[in-house]
Each structure stands twice: as C-alpha cells, then as structure tokens.
Design a protein around this motif. Structure first.
Motif, PDB file in Angstrom:
ATOM      1  N   SER A   6       0.850  -1.182   0.000  1.00 10.35           N
ATOM      2  CA  SER A   6       0.000   0.000   0.000  1.00 10.35           C
ATOM      3  C   SER A   6       0.883   1.227   0.000  1.00 10.35           C
ATOM      4  O   SER A   6       1.985   1.214   0.551  1.00 10.35           O
ATOM      5  N   LEU A   7       0.399   2.316  -0.604  1.00  8.56           N
ATOM      6  CA  LEU A   7       1.161   3.565  -0.616  1.00  8.56           C
ATOM      7  C   LEU A   7       0.938   4.384   0.647  1.00  8.56           C
ATOM      8  O   LEU A   7       1.606   5.391   0.867  1.00  8.56           O
ATOM      9  N   GLY A   8       0.009   3.968   1.487  1.00  4.08           N
ATOM     10  CA  GLY A   8      -0.292   4.680   2.721  1.00  4.08           C
ATOM     11  C   GLY A   8      -1.668   4.279   3.212  1.00  4.08           C
ATOM     12  O   GLY A   8      -2.508   3.809   2.432  1.00  4.08           O
ATOM     13  N   PHE A   9      -1.914   4.469   4.500  1.00  4.23           N
ATOM     14  CA  PHE A   9      -3.161   4.032   5.116  1.00  4.23           C
ATOM     15  C   PHE A   9      -3.745   5.192   5.924  1.00  4.23           C
ATOM     16  O   PHE A   9      -3.001   6.052   6.411  1.00  4.23           O
ATOM     17  N   GLN A  49      -3.594  -3.321  10.485  1.00  9.60           N
ATOM     18  CA  GLN A  49      -4.535  -3.382   9.365  1.00  9.60           C
ATOM     19  C   GLN A  49      -3.851  -3.862   8.085  1.00  9.60           C
ATOM     20  O   GLN A  49      -4.505  -4.355   7.174  1.00  9.60           O
ATOM     21  N   GLN A  50      -2.531  -3.683   8.008  1.00 13.93           N
ATOM     22  CA  GLN A  50      -1.788  -4.011   6.785  1.00 13.93           C
ATOM     23  C   GLN A  50      -0.915  -5.267   6.945  1.00 13.93           C
ATOM     24  O   GLN A  50      -0.020  -5.506   6.126  1.00 13.93           O
ATOM     25  N   ARG A  51      -1.197  -6.051   7.964  1.00 17.30           N
ATOM     26  CA  ARG A  51      -0.314  -7.166   8.300  1.00 17.30           C
ATOM     27  C   ARG A  51      -0.202  -8.210   7.194  1.00 17.30           C
ATOM     28  O   ARG A  51       0.780  -8.963   7.141  1.00 17.30           O
ATOM     29  N   ASP A  52      -1.197  -8.301   6.301  1.00 17.14           N
ATOM     30  CA  ASP A  52      -1.170  -9.323   5.252  1.00 17.14           C
ATOM     31  C   ASP A  52      -0.438  -8.854   4.001  1.00 17.14           C
ATOM     32  O   ASP A  52      -0.308  -9.625   3.037  1.00 17.14           O
ATOM     33  N   LEU A  53       0.031  -7.616   3.994  1.00 20.23           N
ATOM     34  CA  LEU A  53       0.762  -7.108   2.839  1.00 20.23           C
ATOM     35  C   LEU A  53       2.202  -7.611   2.872  1.00 20.23           C
ATOM     36  O   LEU A  53       2.767  -7.875   3.933  1.00 20.23           O
ATOM     37  N   ASP A  54       2.806  -7.701   1.701  1.00 18.62           N
ATOM     38  CA  ASP A  54       4.209  -8.116   1.644  1.00 18.62           C
ATOM     39  C   ASP A  54       5.131  -7.018   2.163  1.00 18.62           C
ATOM     40  O   ASP A  54       6.148  -7.304   2.800  1.00 18.62           O
ATOM     41  N   LEU A  55       4.800  -5.766   1.867  1.00 18.70           N
ATOM     42  CA  LEU A  55       5.540  -4.616   2.373  1.00 18.70           C
ATOM     43  C   LEU A  55       4.568  -3.690   3.094  1.00 18.70           C
ATOM     44  O   LEU A  55       3.483  -3.403   2.587  1.00 18.70           O
ATOM     45  N   VAL A  56       4.968  -3.231   4.279  1.00 19.19           N
ATOM     46  CA  VAL A  56       4.108  -2.378   5.099  1.00 19.19           C
ATOM     47  C   VAL A  56       4.714  -0.976   5.143  1.00 19.19           C
ATOM     48  O   VAL A  56       5.889  -0.810   5.486  1.00 19.19           O
TER      49      VAL A  56
END
Length: 770
Positions: A6-9, A49-56
């Motif tokens: 993600s580019l940001g949350f 919230q982003q734990r499943d992304l490859d890069l946080v």
C-alpha cells in the motif's frame, strides 16, 4: 509471485482517535507524552490493518500533515518559529511546539501567537498540506528520526525490518510545492536538498531497509525542461545509496513523462492504473527488464467496489510478461478514503442499501489480497470471492431507481438564457447598492459560526428521537436569533444566520437531495484534526423540497439588515463527495446545479436579497495537466452560473473560495459573474493580490483579512494593513471586509474579539477614505 503493498493508510483511526488526541493536547487537557503515546498506538493499529501485505508502509502516520513532516525531516522550519532543528527530538515537547506553531500558529492553548504557514490543497484532492517555505538562505539538515522511531516500534512488534517500506515525498515534488517570498526558483536549492535525501536513504540502509517509496506526483503534471532535468539529476544522485527506490506517481497518467519515469535510475515505478489504465501496457513496454512495476489497480480515491474480473483482465497479461516484477497496490495512498465499511451497521442509501458495492480502506486491501491470490495461485483459489464481486456488481447495474426521467428531461431542456444574469454587473451593482444601502467597505462573515457543545447535543438528541421536531427547531431558532443579535451588536453590515442547524456544508444538502447516501462513521482527514464525512452520490440528483428557506426567512425576520441565504455550490458538492462512476462528472454536476437553482429561486421569493453560493472546491477539480483545464473550467463555471443566474438583478449573489491556488484561474473566476466573491488571502500572505496587478477584476471582492484556521486573534492594525495592501490593486469601491473562511471550527472566545477588531479596523479606514 506478484507482491502486494500500500502507498499509505488512513491515520485518523477507526473512531477518529487522532483528532480527539490532538484537540485534547491543544486545549491543554493532555500532556506531550500522552499525545506521543497515542501516536504510537495509532501507528501500531495502522500496521495491524496491513499485516497481510508483503511490504508495510512506515512514516505515513503524521500528527498533522506529511508535507510538514518532510519539512521537519529536512530541517526546514520557518525562522519565525524560532526553533533549532538540530535540537528537536521527534517525541519531545520542543518538537511539538515548533511543529504545531508552524501548522496552526500555536502549539497549545497558552502558547504565544505565531503566523501559521500557508495551507493549500494536495494536487486535485480535498486534503490540505502545509506549504514548505524556502528562501535563498534556506539550509537543509536531514533528520531521519520520524522513520527510524517508527521502524524501531515496527520491529518491536515482531515485524522484520525488510518488510518496512518508508515513504518520503520526493525532492522534486517537495521543491515544486514549496514557496518563496524572494525572487528565485526553489530549484536553486536542489543540490542541497539532494544531499539531505542522501543522508535519509543512508540511514535507512544502515537499519536493514530494503525498499523506500519516494512519491513524485509532479510526474502527473506537464513539466518544463527545468523540472524534468531536476528529476533526472535527483535520481542519478540518489542511486546506489544501499536501498531500492520505488518511485510513485498517482492521481493521473504520466503522459509525456512516461519515458522519463521509466528511464530514471530507480528499482521500481508505481503508476496509477485507475486514472490511466491504458498507460500500464506502455509502461510495461518501456520499463527496463530489471525494474519492478507497481500497478495501482484498486481505486484509492473513491469508495466503489472494484470490478475484480476487469482488474484481472489488466493484470494477467502484465503478470505473464513481468512475473515477480509485477506488484499490486491501490492507485494512491488510502488516506483519501474512509477506514472500514464493517463499522457501518445501518443501511447506506435512501430506499436501498448500497453497502454491497462499497469498499473502504480495509476492504480495498482485502480486494488487493484476492487479486494477488488469483494471480499467484490461480483464480480457482478465490472463486467464491470473485463470484461475490460479480453478483454484487450485476445487481447494482440492474438497479433502475438510480435514474429519474424528470431529472434527465430537465437536462435536455437547458437553454443559454439559464446561464446569464439579466443585466451586466455594472447595472446590477447600482440596483443592489440602492436596495441594500451598504456603506463603503461592507463587512460580513463567510457563513458559519462556532458549533457549540449545546448545538451538537441538540442535533444528536433530535436524531435519536429524544427531542421532537418542534423542540429542536425552537432550540435552533434561539441560536440563530442570538447569532444575529451578536452580529448586530458588533456592527456587521451583512449578517448570516450562523448555520447552527447544519452538520457539514456538503452533507447537510446531500441529506435533503435525492441520489445521495450517507454513512455514520466514514470519516476522512481533511487536515490536522479536521475530518469530513463525504456523501456518496449514487443516483440522479433532485431536490424534493426547499432545504434552507425556513431558516433563512426566520433569520431575516430577526434583523432589518440583509441576512445572507447560505448554499453550497454544485461544483463543491460534486468535488467533496464520493461520486458515481457510471456517467460524466459534468452531467452529475449539472443535476446538482439545477437542484441548487431551485433553492436560490425559493430563497429570493422568500425575501432573501443576498444569497451566497460557496464554491470552495472549484479549483481542486482541475485536471492535473494544464492542457485539460479549459474543458473542466468551462463546465464547472457554467454549472455555477446555472445554479445562480435565475434571480433578479436586485438580488446579490456571493460566492466563496478558500485554500487553493487561484491566481492562475482568475479569469475563469471572473467569468462566474458573482456580484461578490470572498476569497482566502491572509494565510497565503496576500499572494492573491498579485493576480489583480495583471488582471482587472470586474466585480466586488472580499480578500479574507484574517486566518480562521489559526486560533490567533488578529489585531485591528494587522487587518487595516492588509486592507490597505488590497486597495493598491483593487478599487476601494469594490472591496468587502471578511474573514477568509467560515468560523465553525473556532471557539466563541476567539471569534467575537477577532470580528470586533475587524469592524474596528474597517471603521477607521472608512474615515480615512471618506
């Protein structure tokens, strides 16, 4: 394997925790350590919230604004703030004092007053950033602590350092957004800025960071040779710093910058495949074989559910060509959408529930995960999710109540006379002055007054049913009468009713228009602690009944002075809503314009002689490429005129604009032909006035005389000085006197002294010009 990131949350929290923590600190109700503890909790929540992304992404959390964060990380603090960047620890009270003084003019309630930095819109979004200030003597000193502190927290929670992706605003975009009061180009500072960025990247490499995201949204603009050269120079200098660079562009296509972006010496390129779907294949063709292509395939700016089948049609051919070099992401930071659809327990929509076709930030990351699994493991692995998406979209497309034949018939019957006033401004001006009997330098406010705890309590109880309609209306009438009385006591010339009954300048109208849907918790950050809850335009727009006439008529009955009818304009309602994506924007805008036109005519019939139609968001709808401006401005201005121009010559039409760069569209603003325009001027240090040195503005204008987004109270002298500066370029007969925006967010104890000083300064000038 296609990686996802993600580019940001969104950083405000699921329940706007950031807003309440900031406001408690500013009011002196919490300490610096308590604020920083809450900030740490918020960062942890964002990563969860982003734990499943490859890069946080790390570093996207901000206490106020990411551009301000970048300024502090570069040691670029306005001299008037009187802070030595080398002495500021990110968690310390000295840092917070300097940081909030820059953002809002003071840190906490008992701090001294400082002029706040200018604030304006982030490209074509409704997010506001703090404009960097630079001069020939500006020096940069990198401080990576904003990211390193976050990285330390990130690792302490069990994440590996190489999963963290720090995000920075790129050096060229930073200088492009910067402003100077001196006669020099911010690009002169590029060599020093590059050295500061080198230091930041070196610090990241030492901590084991693999990828760094550098946002360069200027790549969406039509750049001249100097700025294109600056991009080339910057990334040749920043190459080989021990980290891999993902260069991110968003909000529009790369256009003529495709080849430049592909050739820059970085390891990855992110593109907005929602705004520029056809460009994905072109970039894949030109991108060198060692580079990653990050495909922004999920819309990060709107709230509609993605068509996953269509997304896969775009992704699969690219994945066959690029393999592991293809990454998937939202089109831009998810800062621009609400946090979580699941908290919306009630139906969204009027007569229908549209939740099945919506996706907020968390749902967009889930869509990203489905796409990744479909690509990496085969579509059969997510067959259930893909089928659910198909069914929801098919049912939505079959839903016929979104269209109303009478609305479409009205659009077909539009004719040129509906866009014109009966007489030219000079003739209208004579008639309006005779009727309204206003003095030289008429004083007014922009519309809203503080929303007190009692007002919010009454509105809440009315919605819950513990106040009946009669009780609620009486409470609001009492507030309106008091607001009118206070304005008369101050000696203001054109009054407002204060908007006690309104929750938000767009939401209030949308709630009364067909075609709009609303949420309870779908907040989006506008700036600092200011959050908005944009309506959702899902169907044809029409006005079932009058929306403001009862309140305006009551307010006018409380005074012999003119009281403005207050409306939000069609372009602003459009640009500050999440808009349907199945028809052109200009068509939706025209539908809104007709609804506002009906309200304008009803206000006039009720005896309201001054009507303000705010178009605060006119400029932010501009396409990022200047070559496309005229098309947008033509239909935007025409839709304002459609809303405003059915009235008699004696009815005075006002409009208001704020916190955008207006100088380069001043001719189009004049073409709106509003009798009076009130416009932000004070926070940008009278920058607006430069436009009138080159352009003879024909109608009346009120350049805002003090900054309402700061708690500081202006002195009569400062207001007098600003008005004299305005008079150098604008005839005294054209000038109005007003704050630069509405007063809703200010406290009572800030509002009335400021307005008292404004009236005092105006009376003194009237004597001088008499």
């Amino acid at each position: 394997m296609a990686r996802i990131h993600s580019l940001g949350f969104p950083r405000i929290g699921a329940k706007r925790e950031l807003k309440f923590a900031l406001e408690a600190y500013w009011a002196g109700h919490s300490s610096a350590s308590e604020l920083m503890e809450k900030a740490q909790q918020m960062r942890s929540w964002m990563w969860q919230q982003q734990r499943d992304l490859d890069l946080v992404t790390i570093g996207d959390f901000s206490l106020y604004d990411q551009v301000l964060d970048m300024s502090f990380a570069l040691g670029n603090i306005p001299p008037r703030v009187d802070a030595d960047p080398s002495t500021l620890a990110v968690e310390g009270e000295a840092f917070l004092n300097a940081y909030f003084k820059t953002a809002r003019g003071r840190s906490v309630s008992d701090c001294g007053c400082t002029q706040a930095a200018e604030m304006t819109k982030w490209f074509d979004s409704n997010y506001h950033y703090i404009v960097p200030e630079v001069g020939q003597d500006t020096q940069f000193a990198a401080n990576p602590q904003h990211w390193l502190s976050a990285l330390e927290e990130f690792e302490s929670q069990g994440y590996a350092a190489n999963r963290a992706k720090p995000v920075l605003i790129g050096p060229v975009s930073y200088l492009y957004l910067a402003k100077s009061k001196q006669d020099f180009s911010p690009l002169d500072l590029l060599p020093d800025v590059i050295e500061a960025y080198k230091s930041l990247l070196h610090a990241f490499a030492e901590k084991g960071i693999e990828w760094v995201q550098i946002d360069e949204p200027v790549l969406s603009l039509e750049l001249n040779a100097d700025w294109r050269h600056a991009l080339n120079l910057s990334y040749h200098k920043l190459n080989n710093m021990g980290v891999k660079l993902l260069l991110a562009n968003y909000f529009s296509s790369l256009g003529d910058n495709v080849r430049l972006a592909c050739d820059l010496p970085v390891q990855g390129l992110h593109i907005d495949a929602v705004a520029a779907e056809k460009e994905a294949k072109i970039v894949a063709d030109w991108l060198p074989s060692h580079k990653v292509l990050s495909l922004g395939i999920i819309n990060g700016r709107n709230i509609w559910r993605a068509d996953l089948d269509r997304c896969l049609e775009i992704i699969q051919p690219l994945h066959q060509r690029l393999g592991d070099r293809l990454w998937l992401a939202p089109s831009c930071s998810l800062l621009h959408v609400p946090v979580d659809l699941e908290v919306e327990e009630e139906a969204i929509g009027k007569g229908c529930d549209i939740r099945s076709v919506l996706a907020f930030a968390r749902q967009k990351l889930a869509e990203l995960s489905v796409l990744s699994r479909a690509v990496n493991e085969g579509e059969e692995s997510v067959a259930q999710e893909l089928q659910a998406s198909r069914v929801a979209l098919q049912e939505w497309q079959a839903f016929k109540d979104r269209q109303h034949s009478e609305v479409r018939q009205r659009l077909n019957n539009l004719h040129s006379d509906m866009y014109r006033r009966q007489s030219v401004f000079a003739e209208r001006q004579k008639q309006q002055r005779a009727q309204l009997d206003l003095p030289l330098l008429p004083t007014t406010t922009i519309g809203s007054f503080p929303q007190t705890a009692d007002i919010r309590k009454a509105r809440r109880e009315f919605k819950l049913g513990s106040l009946n309609e009669q009780q609620y209306k009486q409470l609001m009438r009492d507030e309106i009468a008091q607001c009118i009385e206070q304005q008369e006591a101050l000696g203001l010339d054109v009054l407002v009713h204060g908007e006690a009954e309104r929750n938000d300048m767009v939401e209030y109208f949308g709630e009364q228009l067909d075609g709009f849907a609303f949420t309870r918790f779908a907040w989006v950050q506008s700036y600092g602690s200011r959050c908005v809850k944009p309506p959702i335009i899902y169907g044809d727009v029409q006005r079932p009944e009058a929306m403001t006439v009862e309140w305006a008529a009551f307010a006018q009955s409380c005074s012999q002075k003119p009281v403005k009818g207050m409306l939000t304009g069609p372009v602003t309602i459009l640009n500050w809503s999440f808009v349907r994506d199945d028809q052109p924007l200009k068509e939706t805008c025209a539908q809104i314009a007709l609804a506002i036109r009906d309200e304008v005519l009803d206000l006039e019939a009720a005896g309201i002689k001054v009507i303000q139609i705010d178009e605060a968001a006119l400029r932010e709808g501009l396409p990022l490429k200047r070559s496309a401006w005229s098309g947008y401005l033509n239909w935007a201005v025409n839709n304002f005129k459609l809303a405003a121009n059915g009235v008699e010559d004696t009815t005075q039409i006002h409009t208001h604009m704020c916190y955008s760069e207006f100088n380069d569209i001043i001719e189009h603003i004049a073409a709106m032909d509003a009798d009076v325009i009130t416009i932000e001027n004070s926070r940008s240090d009278n920058e607006l006035l430069a436009a009138f040195e080159q352009f003879d503005y024909p109608n009346d204008i009120g350049p805002g005389v003090y900054d309402i987004h700061s708690p500081n109270i202006p002195s009569p002298h400062s207001i007098e000085t600003l008005l004299k500066a305005a008079n150098k370029t604008i005839d005294i007969q054209q000038l109005w006197v007003n704050p630069d925006c509405g007063l809703k967010t200010r406290k009572q104890e800030e509002v009335w002294p400021a307005l008292k000083n404004m009236v005092e300064a105006t009376k003194k000038l009237r004597e001088q010009f008499a």
